[in-house]
Motif scaffolding. Structure first.
Motif, PDB file in Angstrom:
ATOM      1  N   MET A 128       0.833  -1.187   0.000  1.00 36.22           N
ATOM      2  CA  MET A 128       0.000   0.000   0.000  1.00 36.22           C
ATOM      3  C   MET A 128       0.875   1.247   0.000  1.00 36.22           C
ATOM      4  O   MET A 128       1.905   1.299   0.626  1.00 36.22           O
ATOM      5  CB  MET A 128      -0.906  -0.004   1.231  1.00 36.22           C
ATOM      6  N   THR A 129       0.445   2.253  -0.712  1.00 34.17           N
ATOM      7  CA  THR A 129       1.170   3.512  -0.757  1.00 34.17           C
ATOM      8  C   THR A 129       1.022   4.209   0.593  1.00 34.17           C
ATOM      9  O   THR A 129      -0.074   4.313   1.118  1.00 34.17           O
ATOM     10  CB  THR A 129       0.592   4.399  -1.870  1.00 34.17           C
ATOM     11  N   PRO A 130       2.128   4.685   1.163  1.00 29.81           N
ATOM     12  CA  PRO A 130       2.055   5.266   2.499  1.00 29.81           C
ATOM     13  C   PRO A 130       1.368   6.623   2.539  1.00 29.81           C
ATOM     14  O   PRO A 130       1.392   7.368   1.576  1.00 29.81           O
ATOM     15  CB  PRO A 130       3.525   5.400   2.896  1.00 29.81           C
ATOM     16  N   TYR A 131       0.780   6.886   3.672  1.00 26.73           N
ATOM     17  CA  TYR A 131       0.269   8.192   4.048  1.00 26.73           C
ATOM     18  C   TYR A 131      -0.719   8.778   3.062  1.00 26.73           C
ATOM     19  O   TYR A 131      -1.530   8.080   2.483  1.00 26.73           O
ATOM     20  CB  TYR A 131       1.429   9.136   4.341  1.00 26.73           C
ATOM     21  N   SER A 132      -0.621  10.076   2.902  1.00 27.20           N
ATOM     22  CA  SER A 132      -1.616  10.805   2.131  1.00 27.20           C
ATOM     23  C   SER A 132      -1.628  10.446   0.650  1.00 27.20           C
ATOM     24  O   SER A 132      -2.641  10.653  -0.008  1.00 27.20           O
ATOM     25  CB  SER A 132      -1.385  12.301   2.302  1.00 27.20           C
ATOM     26  N   LEU A 133      -0.550   9.902   0.134  1.00 25.99           N
ATOM     27  CA  LEU A 133      -0.552   9.536  -1.288  1.00 25.99           C
ATOM     28  C   LEU A 133      -1.685   8.576  -1.623  1.00 25.99           C
ATOM     29  O   LEU A 133      -2.303   8.687  -2.681  1.00 25.99           O
ATOM     30  CB  LEU A 133       0.787   8.913  -1.682  1.00 25.99           C
ATOM     31  N   ALA A 134      -1.973   7.658  -0.739  1.00 26.78           N
ATOM     32  CA  ALA A 134      -3.066   6.707  -0.983  1.00 26.78           C
ATOM     33  C   ALA A 134      -4.401   7.435  -1.111  1.00 26.78           C
ATOM     34  O   ALA A 134      -5.229   7.083  -1.958  1.00 26.78           O
ATOM     35  CB  ALA A 134      -3.126   5.659   0.124  1.00 26.78           C
ATOM     36  N   CYS A 135      -4.617   8.458  -0.310  1.00 20.88           N
ATOM     37  CA  CYS A 135      -5.851   9.249  -0.398  1.00 20.88           C
ATOM     38  C   CYS A 135      -5.958   9.907  -1.759  1.00 20.88           C
ATOM     39  O   CYS A 135      -6.981   9.818  -2.430  1.00 20.88           O
ATOM     40  CB  CYS A 135      -5.886  10.303   0.711  1.00 20.88           C
ATOM     41  N   TYR A 136      -4.892  10.571  -2.162  1.00 25.79           N
ATOM     42  CA  TYR A 136      -4.914  11.275  -3.446  1.00 25.79           C
ATOM     43  C   TYR A 136      -5.100  10.307  -4.610  1.00 25.79           C
ATOM     44  O   TYR A 136      -5.847  10.594  -5.548  1.00 25.79           O
ATOM     45  CB  TYR A 136      -3.640  12.092  -3.634  1.00 25.79           C
ATOM     46  N   LEU A 137      -4.430   9.175  -4.554  1.00 30.89           N
ATOM     47  CA  LEU A 137      -4.591   8.172  -5.612  1.00 30.89           C
ATOM     48  C   LEU A 137      -6.036   7.680  -5.670  1.00 30.89           C
ATOM     49  O   LEU A 137      -6.605   7.530  -6.762  1.00 30.89           O
ATOM     50  CB  LEU A 137      -3.647   6.994  -5.379  1.00 30.89           C
ATOM     51  N   ASP A 138      -6.630   7.430  -4.509  1.00 31.47           N
ATOM     52  CA  ASP A 138      -8.027   6.988  -4.471  1.00 31.47           C
ATOM     53  C   ASP A 138      -8.960   8.028  -5.080  1.00 31.47           C
ATOM     54  O   ASP A 138      -9.835   7.702  -5.885  1.00 31.47           O
ATOM     55  CB  ASP A 138      -8.468   6.696  -3.030  1.00 31.47           C
ATOM     56  N   VAL A 139      -8.791   9.294  -4.704  1.00 33.91           N
ATOM     57  CA  VAL A 139      -9.681  10.346  -5.213  1.00 33.91           C
ATOM     58  C   VAL A 139      -9.530  10.502  -6.717  1.00 33.91           C
ATOM     59  O   VAL A 139     -10.523  10.541  -7.447  1.00 33.91           O
ATOM     60  CB  VAL A 139      -9.430  11.687  -4.482  1.00 33.91           C
ATOM     61  N   VAL A 140      -8.301  10.579  -7.202  1.00 31.34           N
ATOM     62  CA  VAL A 140      -8.099  10.766  -8.640  1.00 31.34           C
ATOM     63  C   VAL A 140      -8.605   9.556  -9.427  1.00 31.34           C
ATOM     64  O   VAL A 140      -9.183   9.698 -10.498  1.00 31.34           O
ATOM     65  CB  VAL A 140      -6.621  11.070  -8.964  1.00 31.34           C
ATOM     66  N   THR A 141      -8.423   8.363  -8.890  1.00 31.70           N
ATOM     67  CA  THR A 141      -8.842   7.148  -9.587  1.00 31.70           C
ATOM     68  C   THR A 141     -10.357   6.976  -9.592  1.00 31.70           C
ATOM     69  O   THR A 141     -10.939   6.583 -10.607  1.00 31.70           O
ATOM     70  CB  THR A 141      -8.174   5.913  -8.945  1.00 31.70           C
ATOM     71  N   THR A 142     -11.016   7.270  -8.468  1.00 34.99           N
ATOM     72  CA  THR A 142     -12.448   6.978  -8.339  1.00 34.99           C
ATOM     73  C   THR A 142     -13.366   8.184  -8.455  1.00 34.99           C
ATOM     74  O   THR A 142     -14.567   8.023  -8.680  1.00 34.99           O
ATOM     75  CB  THR A 142     -12.744   6.318  -6.977  1.00 34.99           C
ATOM     76  N   GLY A 143     -12.841   9.389  -8.232  1.00 34.13           N
ATOM     77  CA  GLY A 143     -13.696  10.574  -8.210  1.00 34.13           C
ATOM     78  C   GLY A 143     -14.518  10.665  -6.944  1.00 34.13           C
ATOM     79  O   GLY A 143     -15.512  11.394  -6.883  1.00 34.13           O
ATOM     80  N   SER A 144     -14.090   9.936  -5.905  1.00 34.09           N
ATOM     81  CA  SER A 144     -14.800   9.972  -4.631  1.00 34.09           C
ATOM     82  C   SER A 144     -13.792   9.988  -3.483  1.00 34.09           C
ATOM     83  O   SER A 144     -12.625   9.665  -3.670  1.00 34.09           O
ATOM     84  CB  SER A 144     -15.748   8.775  -4.490  1.00 34.09           C
TER      85      SER A 144
END
Length: 184
Positions: free
Chosen positions: A1-17
């Protein structure tokens, strides 16, 4: 899993949610997921914003007797440069951990490309040229605003060229088409 806030940003950009909440979701749904610790601003009886520090959700409606309709949400990534821990609410911190004060666009773009999620540059609106650059993910309809150049007033919050300023959804394909036509 990508550490820290990067995972949040990846999720938002990928899903739009964000944590499964999209820009069209109701204020009640956003509260159920993110909690009630937000400031709420209404602009007349037709527009409303809930500010959770890092993220803001916006709604509008035709009249006061109509329900709110989701308009968009924005991750105000630039605010993290203030290093104020209260900007990231407990729900986001529990899911993603620590958020770093800056997000480098190049790193975000590389991680998205590895996942097969391209970001396409779209022309910036004239008032923001050359200070910002905008990149768009067509499947999720997410726009990423990046610091484009330094100047007396162009690098807010002590950000550097190449830092992400904000992430917003949705940016419709029609807007991208309009921006491209206007840019020639």
């Amino acid at each position: 899993m990508t550490p820290y806030s990067l995972a949040c940003y990846l999720d938002v950009v990928t899903t739009g949610s964000l944590l499964g909440v999209g820009p069209a979701d109701s204020p009640d749904r956003v509260t159920r997921v993110l909690g009630s610790n937000s400031s709420e601003n209404t602009f007349g009886d037709r527009s409303m914003c809930r500010d959770y520090g890092l993220v803001e959700f916006f709604w509008d409606r035709a009249s006061a007797d109509q329900p709110w309709s989701g308009h968009h949400f924005t991750l105000q990534v630039h605010r993290l440069a203030y290093r104020d821990r209260t900007l990231v609410n407990d729900t986001l911190r529990a899911q993603y951990g620590r958020f770093t004060p800056r997000l480098r666009f190049g790193k975000l773009q590389r991680l998205l490309e590895r996942r097969g999620v391209p970001l396409l540059e779209v022309p910036e609106i004239p008032a923001n040229v050359p200070y910002f650059r905008t990149f768009w993910q067509p499947d999720s309809r997410v726009a990423v605003s990046v610091i484009g150049t330094c100047g007396e007033y162009s690098t807010p919050d002590n950000l550097r060229v190449g830092d992400v300023y904000s992430i917003q959804t949705p940016m419709a394909a029609d807007e991208v088409k309009w921006r491209r036509a206007r840019a020639g």
